[in-house]
Structures are given as structure tokens and as C-alpha cells.
Write a protein that holds these residues in place. Structure first.
Motif, mmCIF file in Angstrom:
data_model
loop_
_atom_site.group_PDB
_atom_site.id
_atom_site.type_symbol
_atom_site.label_atom_id
_atom_site.label_comp_id
_atom_site.label_asym_id
_atom_site.label_seq_id
_atom_site.Cartn_x
_atom_site.Cartn_y
_atom_site.Cartn_z
ATOM 1 N N ASP A 112 0.819 -1.210 0.000
ATOM 2 C CA ASP A 112 0.000 0.000 0.000
ATOM 3 C C ASP A 112 0.859 1.268 0.000
ATOM 4 O O ASP A 112 1.659 1.479 0.901
ATOM 5 C CB ASP A 112 -0.892 -0.026 1.249
ATOM 6 C CG ASP A 112 -1.812 1.179 1.334
ATOM 7 O OD1 ASP A 112 -1.879 1.951 0.355
ATOM 8 O OD2 ASP A 112 -2.480 1.319 2.375
ATOM 9 N N ALA A 113 0.671 2.110 -1.014
ATOM 10 C CA ALA A 113 1.485 3.324 -1.118
ATOM 11 C C ALA A 113 1.259 4.245 0.073
ATOM 12 O O ALA A 113 2.130 5.013 0.450
ATOM 13 C CB ALA A 113 1.166 4.052 -2.415
ATOM 14 N N GLU A 114 0.066 4.182 0.682
ATOM 15 C CA GLU A 114 -0.246 5.099 1.780
ATOM 16 C C GLU A 114 -0.130 4.421 3.135
ATOM 17 O O GLU A 114 -0.814 4.789 4.099
ATOM 18 C CB GLU A 114 -1.661 5.638 1.611
ATOM 19 C CG GLU A 114 -1.763 6.616 0.494
ATOM 20 C CD GLU A 114 -3.191 7.041 0.253
ATOM 21 O OE1 GLU A 114 -3.827 7.535 1.191
ATOM 22 O OE2 GLU A 114 -3.675 6.852 -0.866
ATOM 23 N N VAL A 115 0.725 3.427 3.195
ATOM 24 C CA VAL A 115 0.766 2.583 4.385
ATOM 25 C C VAL A 115 1.072 3.363 5.666
ATOM 26 O O VAL A 115 0.613 3.005 6.739
ATOM 27 C CB VAL A 115 1.781 1.438 4.150
ATOM 28 C CG1 VAL A 115 3.201 1.959 4.116
ATOM 29 C CG2 VAL A 115 1.619 0.337 5.166
ATOM 30 N N PHE A 116 1.795 4.480 5.547
ATOM 31 C CA PHE A 116 2.197 5.202 6.753
ATOM 32 C C PHE A 116 1.108 6.108 7.312
ATOM 33 O O PHE A 116 1.185 6.545 8.445
ATOM 34 C CB PHE A 116 3.456 6.025 6.484
ATOM 35 C CG PHE A 116 4.645 5.178 6.145
ATOM 36 C CD1 PHE A 116 5.190 4.333 7.094
ATOM 37 C CD2 PHE A 116 5.185 5.198 4.878
ATOM 38 C CE1 PHE A 116 6.274 3.532 6.790
ATOM 39 C CE2 PHE A 116 6.272 4.397 4.564
ATOM 40 C CZ PHE A 116 6.812 3.559 5.515
ATOM 41 N N THR A 117 0.125 6.438 6.495
ATOM 42 C CA THR A 117 -0.897 7.363 6.989
ATOM 43 C C THR A 117 -2.304 6.777 6.939
ATOM 44 O O THR A 117 -3.239 7.404 7.391
ATOM 45 C CB THR A 117 -0.908 8.669 6.161
ATOM 46 O OG1 THR A 117 -0.889 8.323 4.775
ATOM 47 C CG2 THR A 117 0.300 9.521 6.480
ATOM 48 N N ARG A 118 -2.451 5.561 6.399
ATOM 49 C CA ARG A 118 -3.794 5.004 6.242
ATOM 50 C C ARG A 118 -4.451 4.787 7.604
ATOM 51 O O ARG A 118 -5.636 5.045 7.778
ATOM 52 C CB ARG A 118 -3.700 3.677 5.490
ATOM 53 C CG ARG A 118 -5.033 3.096 5.135
ATOM 54 C CD ARG A 118 -5.604 3.524 3.824
ATOM 55 N NE ARG A 118 -4.860 3.047 2.673
ATOM 56 C CZ ARG A 118 -5.203 3.327 1.418
ATOM 57 N NH1 ARG A 118 -6.254 4.061 1.176
ATOM 58 N NH2 ARG A 118 -4.477 2.898 0.420
ATOM 59 N N GLY A 119 -3.675 4.264 8.561
ATOM 60 C CA GLY A 119 -4.190 4.167 9.927
ATOM 61 C C GLY A 119 -5.197 3.065 10.141
ATOM 62 O O GLY A 119 -5.380 2.163 9.316
ATOM 63 N N SER A 120 -5.902 3.149 11.279
ATOM 64 C CA SER A 120 -6.683 2.025 11.775
ATOM 65 C C SER A 120 -7.876 1.678 10.888
ATOM 66 O O SER A 120 -8.416 0.583 10.978
ATOM 67 C CB SER A 120 -7.165 2.325 13.183
ATOM 68 O OG SER A 120 -7.888 3.530 13.175
ATOM 69 N N SER A 121 -8.295 2.603 10.025
ATOM 70 C CA SER A 121 -9.462 2.297 9.198
ATOM 71 C C SER A 121 -9.069 1.555 7.917
ATOM 72 O O SER A 121 -9.932 1.211 7.117
ATOM 73 C CB SER A 121 -10.198 3.586 8.837
ATOM 74 O OG SER A 121 -9.329 4.426 8.113
ATOM 75 N N ALA A 122 -7.772 1.305 7.730
ATOM 76 C CA ALA A 122 -7.298 0.684 6.487
ATOM 77 C C ALA A 122 -8.025 -0.617 6.191
ATOM 78 O O ALA A 122 -8.461 -0.867 5.067
ATOM 79 C CB ALA A 122 -5.789 0.429 6.573
ATOM 80 N N ARG A 123 -8.170 -1.458 7.219
ATOM 81 C CA ARG A 123 -8.742 -2.784 6.988
ATOM 82 C C ARG A 123 -10.218 -2.673 6.603
ATOM 83 O O ARG A 123 -10.667 -3.296 5.641
ATOM 84 C CB ARG A 123 -8.563 -3.624 8.262
ATOM 85 C CG ARG A 123 -8.780 -5.089 8.067
ATOM 86 C CD ARG A 123 -8.474 -5.845 9.342
ATOM 87 N NE ARG A 123 -9.209 -5.286 10.489
ATOM 88 C CZ ARG A 123 -9.282 -5.881 11.673
ATOM 89 N NH1 ARG A 123 -8.661 -7.022 11.900
ATOM 90 N NH2 ARG A 123 -9.958 -5.328 12.657
ATOM 91 N N ASP A 124 -10.962 -1.867 7.351
ATOM 92 C CA ASP A 124 -12.380 -1.676 7.038
ATOM 93 C C ASP A 124 -12.551 -1.160 5.613
ATOM 94 O O ASP A 124 -13.373 -1.650 4.844
ATOM 95 C CB ASP A 124 -12.998 -0.618 7.974
ATOM 96 C CG ASP A 124 -13.291 -1.198 9.345
ATOM 97 O OD1 ASP A 124 -13.450 -2.430 9.422
ATOM 98 O OD2 ASP A 124 -13.343 -0.427 10.306
ATOM 99 N N TYR A 125 -11.753 -0.138 5.294
ATOM 100 C CA TYR A 125 -11.919 0.542 4.028
ATOM 101 C C TYR A 125 -11.494 -0.345 2.862
ATOM 102 O O TYR A 125 -12.254 -0.545 1.914
ATOM 103 C CB TYR A 125 -11.105 1.843 4.041
ATOM 104 C CG TYR A 125 -11.062 2.558 2.720
ATOM 105 C CD1 TYR A 125 -12.189 3.240 2.246
ATOM 106 C CD2 TYR A 125 -9.915 2.556 1.931
ATOM 107 C CE1 TYR A 125 -12.162 3.885 1.021
ATOM 108 C CE2 TYR A 125 -9.879 3.196 0.711
ATOM 109 C CZ TYR A 125 -11.009 3.859 0.258
ATOM 110 O OH TYR A 125 -10.982 4.498 -0.948
ATOM 111 N N LEU A 126 -10.294 -0.922 2.948
ATOM 112 C CA LEU A 126 -9.753 -1.647 1.798
ATOM 113 C C LEU A 126 -10.477 -2.984 1.575
ATOM 114 O O LEU A 126 -10.619 -3.422 0.434
ATOM 115 C CB LEU A 126 -8.250 -1.864 1.959
ATOM 116 C CG LEU A 126 -7.421 -0.567 1.906
ATOM 117 C CD1 LEU A 126 -5.972 -0.835 2.231
ATOM 118 C CD2 LEU A 126 -7.545 0.089 0.530
ATOM 119 N N LEU A 127 -10.937 -3.604 2.652
ATOM 120 C CA LEU A 127 -11.717 -4.831 2.458
ATOM 121 C C LEU A 127 -13.127 -4.490 2.008
ATOM 122 O O LEU A 127 -13.675 -5.106 1.088
ATOM 123 C CB LEU A 127 -11.741 -5.657 3.748
ATOM 124 C CG LEU A 127 -10.411 -6.295 4.154
ATOM 125 C CD1 LEU A 127 -10.562 -7.064 5.448
ATOM 126 C CD2 LEU A 127 -9.878 -7.204 3.062
#
Lengths: 331, 520
Positions: B273-288
Motif C-alpha cells: 500500500d502506497a499510503e501505508v504510513f498514513t492510512r491508519g486504523s481504518s485501512a482494513r475496514d476501508y480496503l476490504l
């Protein structure tokens, strides 16, 4: 007396006696006047008491604890029983490259904030003052005040989203002009503009209230006579409004300079990354990582004390300069 | 200070005169004895349901009945949710209750215990706590790990049970759609990620897939294990680890150089993920939820829940755990595991005039009866014994509330010092997570954990002086390399030299001397 004699020069004896008589009565009446003043205005002094108590309890009493900056502090042993270590904590700080870098970053970020952030609320206030349509004025004011009341966490979330390389508005707009997306928040060179810009966006509106209040205090007769003399609105702004609120601007500037080292570090913690430490790490975030998270309260106190001393020197200097050149000063 | 020496003298005399029992007997005291307690942890700031100290936990009621010891709340810093802050406040007031418990007690207890704030428990456990002693006789390393630098143990820890925490998850339906197998080694993993990137597994015609994503950016570093490097040695990130019986730092190893160079390459190629450093805790909810993310490394329990949650939203959604891919040298490890002891638990303060009764009370929670009470709540109310197994009642399992949240209100699973029982969690673990855990149990994937060391004052001073700056520098360089500013292979010698100049060798020296003292 010699002063007085010098002033009256070669006048007659009577005059000298008369003058010294006047001086004596004035002295006596000054004490009387203070007494009268206290009797007549006691309500005001009663209202002052809470502030004085607050100052004593929250700002003067804690100064006792400043000594831990020179001690090997243990919470359990307490402030008094912890052993002295002299200037060891200061040596640790100044022997640390990261502290020096943080100090440099603090000064640079504050300086940017001062150059770009300080004039903004003044400009806003002047602009609001020129708006004639009341509904438009009120709406515009509310909109610019609003970010001040939003939590830093949410502001940081907005900033992170806005500057996101995939979905952010900034990169989207850049994309229209064929510019490749930039991962702003991991680029050290972009941190300061983003941080300072965010600060201005968040606070400029609210800070303009002080200047609006100052503008409201300008006597309308000045404007009326200016209108009679055929002055344009632009001239009135430059020749009347701005000079009239200049004392307020100077006072705000002095206070601002005193807070130079107090960068709002919660916002930095929310926005920085190890990748941007080189431009983003400030004294307060350094203290937070090293001192508070690591439980080194003594080291944190030393850094805090250093901050306070620098701030004191800055305020004194700014005040003195202002006093000399503009006759406006804090004290 | 006078109060403190008086209490110490008093404690000494009771410890000597009290008769030593071979077994613990209930009730512990004939007449009810009240002990005050500070109990501050994430779910409750105070010893009462949800922190409401006007109410008494059902579990506490039963414990009172059985032991005749009554715990009375005296928690400091109840308006703060920060345990360290509450503890510091408590210590600074100097008015200590009989028992101090909750989250994050290890560091303060081991720092201020040797200064006299807490009672050393070694002799008390030896003489009066047969159940605690039996538990630690089986786990001598954990006894060593909780000790302070003076060799004394000052707190009885909360001891989590269960092995696995995080696992590798992949979109099995994406693999199926592309006709691919689960990756078994690092090369296959690379091929799968490339396929996820290029072959449009979500079938929307756009190249918007994010092959590998994480919630905490540090989880990206788990990829290091695929090149035989390490990202940490404990259940917190960036920690020291054990290398051939010595304490070493993972970010100063040559394997790390090669591993991170590969991570940087994968990042540049768009596999991470290019935004891995700022995606934060919602990454999993959002990307899935948006059908974009293909693979992650995350918690068994919570990640396995998405198959149900997204069943309607994403057609055919199937996100399942798979075994960690083999590294370049053919080793398969799962670096992340549950830590066997927590810095949470409880301790006896110098102000306590009944240390013997208190340690017997602590021992009660290690007895079979006490451990069941601490894990499952009150028998007959929340669970029944079925064929020798504690089984939750249906109304607990099907109440719609997570079982742990219910337990916290009952007074079970509270951060006392007690041995957790994995049967508690297994009963309400989802089927898909159970399968994953069983899969991981088919191989020996776990690596030895570094349980930390207790420094003496000189060692602590060396560590405090150098380490915070060192780790800051390590992380700065690490992110810069991943983001492609600088090449780790070219910068490596300078990097190592800088680390040494910043005092890494000195830190390793005190680490190893403390480690040798504590664990030999």
C-alpha cells in the motif's frame, strides 16, 4: 529639591516654597487617593482575587517543582528527597543532536508561523470590517471561526485525507494538470508548509476577533470627519483603522513572540512520521518522546525550564524594542 | 519516610511470626478483613463494574464469601484513562492503599519496589502461596522476567493464555479467480502480489487493487521475516530480540539490510500500500469493504470476522488465514505471538499491614477454584461445569454482547494477577478463526520471545541516555529507505557507524549484563 530648584531657576524664594508645598500635598493626597480608590472600587478588586489565586496556585506554586530539573527525580522519594545532580540533565540535552535539531525546527516553524500566520487575522479583521451586508458578514465570520472549535484529531484526519496520494483533493487537482501524485506527509520538505498552513486555517479566523473588537473601539467621529474631507475607504483603512489598532497588534505580537517555542505539538504528533522527523520534530515532541513516554520527568523539566527561559528573554526583548520605537508595551 | 520504616518493621515482624502453611486454607481469615485496592485498567478505573465503585462485582461477592477478605476501592486518577498517569499520581501522593493493581504496574513496581514502596514477594510466595509457587516452578523464565533488578519479585502478573495473535490473511476468492495457489514461500508470495496488482482480481476493470496492506504500518515489517530478518523480539514493535542466547537489535543485523532492501523494492513496485504510513486504523475496514485489499497481517479474532460482515457487500468475499510463507532459507516462522506474561497484575505496598493474608489472597486466584472464578465468573450464573469442563451458558454466548465485555462487568477477566484460561476465549472464537489457529498449530511456527530485562540504576541511566535517540534514528532511516529516499545497501556502513557513535554498543552491553543477571 535640587531638581525643582533647577527648574525654577532664578525665581524668588516664595515661588520655591509654594512649589515644594504643592509637592508635599500631592504626596499626601496620593496615599489618600489610593485609600479612596480601594474604598470606592473594592468590587473590582474582589473580582481580581480568583485570578490572583489561580496564578499563585497554578503558576507560582508549581515553580517549587522546577528544582527536579537539577535532580535525579523519583516520584516515590518526592521532590525534596530526590538527590541533586546539578546540570546533568542540561548536559544530556545539549549533547543530543536530536534535541538541537528539534530546537532548530521549533525556531523555524515558529518563525514561519509568525511571518505567515501573524498578519492573517489582521487582514481578516480588516476585510470583515469592510463588509457591509450583515448576513454575508456573519456567515463568513462563522465559517472562518468554525475550525477553531474542531478537535485537533479531526483536523489532522482532514489534513491526512486531503493530502492523500490516492484519494486526496490536493493530488486530484494536481492530477488535472498532469502532475504526478506526491505522498506529502512522508516528505520532510512538505511538512512545515502543511503544518503552518493548517495552523493558519484553524486559528486565523478566531484570532481575528481580538482585532475586530479593537476596530469596534475606534471612534466613529474619526471616520465621519474623514468622509467629510473626502477620504476613500482605502485611505480610511490605512490612515485611521490600522493606526488605531496598532497598540493591539503590538501587544499581540509581543505575546506571540513570547510563545515562540510553544508550537502546538499535539498537531505535530498527529501529523509527523519518523520519515519527517528531520523537519517536524520540535522541542515539545522531543520532550514527549524522551521525557514523558520514557518517564524521565527530570529531563522533561529541564527542557521545559530551558523553553521558559528562552521565552522570557524573547518577551523582554520584544517588549523593550516596542517600548523604544512605538511607546506601546506590555508593562 | 517515618511512616514507611514503621510499616516495614511491622511487615517484618508479621512475616516472621506468622505460621507457614503448606496448603492454603479457606477462609483465609476468621474475621472479615478489609484491604484497600487501587485497580486501574482500560475497562474500569476503579474496583467495581465498569469502574462504578458503588457496586460490587458478583465475582468479588463470591471471593469475599470464600476468603473473608473484602477488597475496598481506593483508586487514584479515576478521571484519567491513562494507567501510568494514575499510578504516578498515586505514588506522588504517598498515600498508598494495601494493594496496587491494574494495567502497566510492572515498570513502576520494579522501579519503586527497591526504593521501598512495594513489598518483595519472594519469601511470602515461598512460604504462604503454594499455588503461585507451583505455577512459577513450571515457568521459571517468567518468574525471572517479572523480577526487578535486585532479584526480587514485586508483583504477581496477569498471565495470558493462548499462543497466536496475528496471522497472514489472503483473499482466497481472488486466488481462485486468478487460478493461483496460496503462496508457500517468499517467491510465490511475490508472484501472487504481482498478480493481484496486474490481473484485476476484483474484476472492476481498473488497476486499483492494493496487494498488501496493513493497519499499523509497523506490520509491514513482518515481511522482514521472509528474508530471515526480524522486526521485533516481543509483542511491541522495534524491540530487542534474542540472537544465539544474546540480546541483539534486529535493526542492526545484515539480514535486516537485505530484508528492508526487498521491502523497499516491493513498495516501489506497488505491491505494498502506497499510503501505508498514513492510512491508519481504518485501512482494513476501508480496503476490504471497497474490495481493494488482497493480503494483510493482522489479528486472528477480529480479521476473521469480515467474512460474515462483508458477505452481502462483496460478492464471494473470502478472507482466510494461510501459513506464513517460507523465508529465502526455507524457514517458516510467525514472529507475532501472545506474550506469556503481561506488565499488568497486582502488588503489595509498604502500607499494607497484612502482607501474609494478602499473599494468601493472591494465591487463592491461582487455585483451581479461584482461577475458574477469575476466568469465567460465578459458577451457576454465567457457566456450568459439564464433564469437567467450564462451559458458558447459552445466554452468555448468545447475548449479542461480546463475552469479554460481559465478563468485565461480572468481575472476571479483570487485571488481577491470575492465570488466564484459553478455554474462556475458545468458546466464543469464530469458526473461521478456530480453523486458522488449528492450521497454525500444525507446525512449530513460534520463535523465542524476549521478555525484557530489569535494569539497575546505572544500567537504566545508560539506556535512558542513548536508546531513545537511537530508536528515533533507526525509524527515521527505516521509513526513508522504504519510501525510496536513499538506498539501504549503499548507506549501510554509515548507518551502522552512526548507531555505534550514538551508543548502541553501550546499550547492548547493559542489556546483556542485565539479561545475564536475570535469566542465568
Amino acid at each position: 529639591m535640587s531638581d525643582l530648584e533647577a527648574k525654577v531657576g532664578g525665581s524668588t524664594e516664595e515661588l520655591v516654597i509654594e512649589a515644594s508645598e504643592a509637592l508635599r500635598t500631592r504626596k499626601a493626597s496620593r496615599i489618600e487617593r489610593i485609600g479612596d480608590h480601594l474604598r470606592n472600587e473594592w468590587q473590582l478588586y474582589v473580582m481580581l482575587i480568583p485570578t490572583v489565586v489561580w496564578l499563585l496556585v497554578f503558576l507560582y506554586k508549581p515553580m517549587y517543582g522546577l528544582q527536579i530539573a537539577f535532580k535525579d527525580y523519583s516520584i516515590f522519594r518526592g521532590v525534596a528527597a530526590s538527590p541533586w545532580v546539578g546540570l546533568e540533565h542540561f548536559q544530556t540535552l545539549f549533547g543530543n543532536d536530536q534535541f538541537l535539531r528539534a530546537l532548530k525546527n521549533t525556531v523555524i516553524i515558529s518563525f514561519y508561523g509568525l511571518i505567515f500566520g501573524f498578519p492573517m487575522p489582521i487582514l481578516l479583521a480588516l476585510m470583515f470590517n469592510e463588509i457591509l451586508a450583515q448576513t454575508f458578514k456573519k456567515t463568513a465570520q462563522t465559517i472562518v471561526y468554525l475550525p477553531h472549535f474542531v478537535s485537533s484529531v479531526i483536523i489532522a484526519g482532514i489534513v491526512i485525507t486531503a493530502f492523500s496520494p490516492s484519494a486526496g483533493i490536493v493530488n486530484t487537482v494536481m492530477g488535472w494538470f498532469g502532475i504526478d501524485p506526491i505522498y506529502f506527509l512522508t516528505k520532510p520538505e512538505w511538512f512545515r508548509p502543511i503544518f503552518v498552513g493548517t495552523g493558519i486555517w484553524q486559528e486565523a479566523g478566531f484570532q481575528s476577533i481580538v482585532y475586530l473588537a479593537a476596530i469596534a473601539g475606534v471612534s466613529p467621529t474619526l471616520y465621519e470627519s474623514a468622509v467629510v474631507d473626502g477620504a476613500s475607504r482605502w485611505q480610511m483603512m490605512w490612515k485611521i483603522t490600522l493606526p488605531s489598532i496598532m497598540p493591539t497588534i503590538i501587544i499581540m505580537l509581543i505575546i506571540r513572540i513570547g510563545n515562540m517555542l510553544e508550537v502546538s505539538f499535539e498537531m505535530i504528533i498527529l501529523l509527523y512520521q519518523p520519515a519527517t522527523y528531520s523537519t517536524a520534530d520540535v522541542v515539545n515532541t522531543f520532550i514527549y518522546r524522551q521525557g514523558i513516554q520514557g518517564g524521565q520527568y527530570d529531563l522533561a523539566a529541564a527542557a521545559g525550564l530551558f523553553n521558559a527561559v528562552v521565552a522570557f528573554v524573547l518577551v523582554m526583548t520584544a517588549n523593550t524594542i516596542s517600548k523604544r520605537y512605538s511607546r506601546t508595551s506590555l508593562w | 519516610m517515618r511512616k514507611f520504616t514503621f510499616a516495614l518493621a511491622l511487615m517484618g515482624s508479621t512475616a516472621i511470626t506468622a505460621p507457614a502453611f503448606a496448603e492454603s486454607h479457606l477462609p483465609i481469615v476468621e474475621e472479615p478483613l478489609e484491604l484497600t485496592i487501587h485497580m486501574h485498567w482500560a475497562r474500569a478505573q476503579g474496583y467495581g463494574p465498569g469502574g462504578d465503585t458503588s457496586k460490587i462485582y458478583p465475582v468479588e461477592e463470591v471471593a469475599r464469601e470464600k476468603t473473608n477478605i473484602h477488597l475496598i476501592d481506593q483508586t487514584s486518577g479515576r478521571n484519567s484513562t491513562d494507567q501510568s498517569e494514575a499510578m504516578n499520581l498515586l505514588l506522588a501522593t504517598g498515600n498508598l492503599p494495601d494493594i496496587v493493581g491494574g494495567a502497566k504496574v510492572q515498570q513502576p513496581v520494579n522501579e519503586y519496589g527497591p526504593q521501598g514502596a512495594f513489598v518483595p514477594l519472594n519469601d511470602l510466595v515461598e512460604e504462604h502461596a503454594p499455588n503461585i509457587k507451583a505455577w512459577f516452578d513450571e515457568h521459571p523464565d517468567i518468574w525471572n522476567a517479572i523480577a526487578a533488578f535486585d532479584g526480587n519479585v514485586y508483583y504477581i502478573p496477569y498471565l495470558p493464555d493462548g499462543k497466536y495473535a496475528r496471522a497472514w490473511f489472503v483473499r482466497q476468492d481472488w486466488l481462485d479467480a486468478l487460478g493461483l495457489e496460496q503462496p508457500d514461500n517468499v517467491d510465490e508470495l511475490y508472484d501472487v502480489l504481482v498478480a493481484f496488482r496486474d490481473q484485476d482480481p476484483n474484476g472492476n476493470g481498473e488497476k486499483d487493487e492494493i496487494p498488501f496492506f496493513v493497519r499499523d504500518w509497523e506490520e509491514v515489517l513482518r515481511l522482514l521475516t521472509l528474508w530471515d530478518a526480524r522486526s521485533t523480539g516481543a509483542d511491541v514493535y522495534h524491540q530487542f530480540y534474542l540472537k544465539d542466547g544474546e540480546v541483539a537489535h534486529p535493526y542492526a543485523q545484515e539480514a535486516y539490510r537485505d530484508g528492508l532492501a526487498n521491502i523497499a523494492k516491493w513498495y516501489e513496485e506497488g505491491l505494498i500500500d502506497a499510503e501505508v504510513f498514513t492510512r491508519g486504523s481504518s485501512a482494513r475496514d476501508y480496503l476490504l469493504g471497497e474490495n481493494l485489499g488482497g493480503m494483510t497481517h493482522d489479528w486472528f479474532a477480529s480479521t476473521s470476522g469480515y467474512n460474515i460482515a462483508l458477505a452481502d457487500k462483496v460478492e464471494g468475499f473470502n478472507f482466510i488465514p494461510f501459513l506464513p510463507p517460507k523465508s529465502v532459507s526455507g524457514v517458516r516462522i510467525e514472529e507475532n505471538r501472545r506474550i506469556p506474561m503481561k506488565p499488568d497484575g497486582w502488588a503489595i505496598t509498604f502500607a499494607n499491614e497484612h502482607p501474609v493474608e494478602t499473599i494468601k489472597y493472591f494465591d487463592f486466584w491461582f487455585s483451581e477454584e479461584g482461577a475458574l472464578l477469575a476466568n469465567f465468573g460465578v459458577e451457576g450464573k454465567t457457566w456450568d461445569m459439564v464433564d469437567g469442563e467450564p462451559i458458558y451458558k447459552d445466554e452468555v454466548l448468545n447475548s449479542g454482547q461480546p463475552v469479554n465485555s460481559q465478563m468485565y462487568l461480572e468481575g472476571a477477566q479483570v487485571y488481577r494477577g491470575y492465570p488466564q484460561d484459553y478455554r474462556y476465549e475458545w468458546q466464543w472464537t469464530r469458526e473461521s478463526a478456530r480453523e486458522g489457529i488449528e492450521l497454525y498449530d500444525t507446525e512449530d511456527l513460534l520463535v523465542e520471545q524476549f521478555l525484557g530485562v530489569a535494569f539497575n540504576e546505572e544500567e537504566q541511566a545508560v539506556y535512558d541516555k542513548y536508546y531513545p535517540s537511537i530508536v528515533t534514528y533507526m525509524l527515521e532511516r527505516q521509513q526513508a529507505w522504504i519510501l525510496g529516499s536513499g538506498d539501504i545497501k549503499e548507506d549501510w556502513d554509515d548507518y551502522v557507524e552512526t548507531l555505534n557513535k550514538m551508543g548502541l554498543q553501550e546499550v547492548l552491553e547493559v542489556m546483556n549484563s542485565a539479561y545475564a543477571r536475570q535469566y542465568s
